[in-house]
Design an enzyme around this catalytic site. Sequence first.
Site, PDB file in Angstrom:
ATOM      1  CB  CYS A 277      -1.153  -0.380   1.322  1.00 13.87           C
ATOM      2  SG  CYS A 277      -0.189   0.349   2.755  1.00 13.87           S
ATOM      3  CB  THR A 278       0.308   4.596   0.415  1.00 14.68           C
ATOM      4  OG1 THR A 278      -0.982   4.573  -0.881  1.00 14.68           O
ATOM      5  CG2 THR A 278       0.672   5.896   0.253  1.00 14.68           C
ATOM      6  N   GLY A 279       2.240   3.213   2.681  1.00 11.54           N
ATOM      7  CA  GLY A 279       2.396   4.150   4.481  1.00 11.54           C
ATOM      8  C   GLY A 279       3.074   2.351   5.002  1.00 11.54           C
ATOM      9  CG  ASN A 280       4.264  -1.816   5.753  1.00 13.66           C
ATOM     10  OD1 ASN A 280       4.791  -2.410   5.868  1.00 13.66           O
ATOM     11  ND2 ASN A 280       3.724  -2.268   5.058  1.00 13.66           N
ATOM     12  CB  THR A 281       0.521   2.499   8.783  1.00  8.14           C
ATOM     13  OG1 THR A 281       0.374   3.484   8.032  1.00  8.14           O
ATOM     14  CG2 THR A 281       2.288   3.183   8.678  1.00  8.14           C
ATOM     15  CB  CYS A 282      -3.721   1.429   7.208  1.00  9.34           C
ATOM     16  SG  CYS A 282      -3.568   3.659   7.856  1.00  9.34           S
ATOM     17  NE  ARG A 283      -4.810   1.178   1.526  1.00  7.98           N
ATOM     18  CZ  ARG A 283      -4.836   2.269   0.537  1.00  7.98           C
ATOM     19  NH1 ARG A 283      -5.395   1.924   0.094  1.00  7.98           N
ATOM     20  NH2 ARG A 283      -3.679   2.881   0.093  1.00  7.98           N
TER      21      ARG A 283
ATOM     22  CG  ASP B  31      -5.726   5.111   2.262  1.00  6.50           C
ATOM     23  OD1 ASP B  31      -5.455   4.755   3.370  1.00  6.50           O
ATOM     24  OD2 ASP B  31      -4.809   6.250   1.904  1.00  6.50           O
TER      25      ASP B  31
END
Length: 145
Positions: free
Chosen positions: A7-13, A114
């Site tokens: 994903c984008t920041g590797n903290t959620c999805r 997101d």
Amino acid sequence: MNLLFVCTGNTCRSPMAEAIAKHLSNDIHIKSAGVYAVEGSAASIHTVEALSEQGVPINHSSQGLTKNLVDWATYIFTMTQSHKDMIVRQYPESLPKIYTIKEFAQNSQSDVMDPYGGPIEVYRQTFNELNEVVQALLKELEKNR
């Protein structure tokens, strides 16, 4: 088999997808990364909460996408088409093994929502979405073994 969720920041999805897949399967190696991740960040508080409410454990430290991870992965599953496009531009040799998660699991062109910065309810919705998609993905992979 090595699966990489991106994903984008590797903290959620992507950490959520990684945790769900690890919870549902014990014979696959699974990691996650972000195209713009800050190294060493924890999963977001709401990600951890949404997972723990469903009994899914998570132990996560964010990492950026690297050539080593791309080479390691048997399959790379992105949360959005733009993530996929970005990776293919940077690592064109990855094209045969990269899919959006919904493209592979559900033959769908839609992206995974997101939840970043949203309330816990949005993270719960993302959990439900990813739980369904990851289950379908694992069934698809089982067919291809």
